[in-house]
Design an enzyme around this catalytic site. Sequence first.
Site, PDB file in Angstrom:
ATOM      1  N   THR A 174       0.828  -1.214   0.000  1.00  0.00           N
ATOM      2  CA  THR A 174       0.000   0.000   0.000  1.00  0.00           C
ATOM      3  C   THR A 174       0.855   1.254   0.000  1.00  0.00           C
ATOM      4  OG1 THR A 174      -1.847  -1.091   1.062  1.00  0.00           O
ATOM      5  CG2 THR A 174      -1.708   1.265   1.385  1.00  0.00           C
ATOM      6  N   SER A 206       1.350  -7.511  -0.892  1.00  0.00           N
ATOM      7  CA  SER A 206       2.037  -8.526  -0.089  1.00  0.00           C
ATOM      8  C   SER A 206       1.179  -9.737   0.257  1.00  0.00           C
ATOM      9  CB  SER A 206       2.643  -7.911   1.174  1.00  0.00           C
ATOM     10  OG  SER A 206       1.705  -7.789   2.212  1.00  0.00           O
ATOM     11  N   THR A 252       1.591  -4.275   4.334  1.00  0.00           N
ATOM     12  CA  THR A 252       1.405  -4.623   5.752  1.00  0.00           C
ATOM     13  C   THR A 252       0.912  -6.059   5.955  1.00  0.00           C
ATOM     14  OG1 THR A 252      -0.872  -3.791   5.719  1.00  0.00           O
ATOM     15  CG2 THR A 252       0.845  -2.243   6.420  1.00  0.00           C
ATOM     16  N   ASP A 253       0.272  -6.638   4.917  1.00  0.00           N
ATOM     17  CA  ASP A 253      -0.470  -7.874   5.151  1.00  0.00           C
ATOM     18  C   ASP A 253       0.387  -9.083   5.511  1.00  0.00           C
ATOM     19  OD1 ASP A 253      -2.856  -6.573   4.878  1.00  0.00           O
ATOM     20  OD2 ASP A 253      -3.242  -7.221   2.820  1.00  0.00           O
TER      21      ASP A 253
HETATM   22  C1  SIN Z   1      -0.233  -5.247   1.015  1.00  0.00           C
HETATM   23  O1  SIN Z   1      -0.031  -5.887   2.042  1.00  0.00           O
HETATM   24  O2  SIN Z   1       0.552  -5.245   0.056  1.00  0.00           O
HETATM   25  C2  SIN Z   1      -1.484  -4.444   0.874  1.00  0.00           C
HETATM   26  C3  SIN Z   1      -1.995  -3.931   2.151  1.00  0.00           C
HETATM   27  C4  SIN Z   1      -1.068  -2.971   2.834  1.00  0.00           C
HETATM   28  O3  SIN Z   1       0.074  -2.753   2.480  1.00  0.00           O
HETATM   29  O4  SIN Z   1      -1.556  -2.380   3.847  1.00  0.00           O
END
Ligand code: SIN
Length: 311
Positions: free
Chosen positions: A14, A60, A93-94
């Site tokens: 993100t 991710s 974050t995922d």
């Molecule tokens: C991801 O994990 O690539 C998408 C969600 C995020 O980064 O918060």
Amino acid sequence: MIPQKIVVLATGGTIAGRAARQHDNIGYTAAQVGVEDLLDAVPGLKPRVFAAEQVAQVDSKDMGHDVWRDLARGCSRWLAHDEVAGIVVTHGTDTLEETAYFLQAVLAPRKPVVLTCAMRPATAIAPDGPQNMLDAAAVAMTHGASGVLVVCAGTVHGARDVAKRHTYRLDAFSSGDAGPLAYVEEGLLRQVRPWAAHADANADLLARVLAAAELPRVEIVMSHAGASGAVVEALVAQGVDGIVVAATGNGTVHRDLEAALLNAQTAGVKILRATRCAEGVVVGNGKEALPAAIDLSPVKARIALMLELLR
Ligand code: SIN
């Protein structure tokens, strides 16, 4: 000479996301913005950057072992440079906690490798990515900081303890009972716990990880009301190398699932029990029929078992 520069390795997420409308914080596409544009969005950062590389460009949730291996290879190469104080890795974050745990396990670096992220896309009215990158860079340049760290919303977490705990808030990560390692305040680090032990002795494991045609196949199954042994039996039939069971409470497993896991273990499949509880560890006496992952979450236990099988 104390090194003053950092290397930035970008993988997507993100933090590199783009939405069609500025006020849209969820309807965006992750992994669109390149590493140079990410750096341009952080005032004063570029002169501190020794090198920047686009290692991957993925949401991710789709993270894979090949990207992990490219990252481990890249980190290891750049950490060896005398001019490099530390590395910043931008990441979604995922699955960030999984990548952090993997890198800590195979690198255990003396210098800091700092993963950072964002909960809002780069196109948001108030994106959190640039501040997180600035904070991560401050940590990566801090003399004495070490290990694989995660920086989000001004908080520094260790790779072993950190987990994403919130779907939406900017401060989405927690280190649970252990608590964070430090805070970043106006570019300064306020450390509250010691850094993780570094080894510099993981060269053999790193070499194995990089040389393997494929990493061992370890899958996660969950114990729940009405669970059966069907998934475990199917995995064993497919030749899985290891299974992590996301167990209930203090590591308990539904009797039907447990029976299938015990059969799998007898057949030579490595089994590890982790709790599906968000907080706490599996407290046991070490004599249980299915070994426990103690403080590791199911996703981290999967990595630990994969690396153990590689050894
Ligand atoms: C991801 O994990 O690539 C998408 C969600 C995020 O980064 O918060």
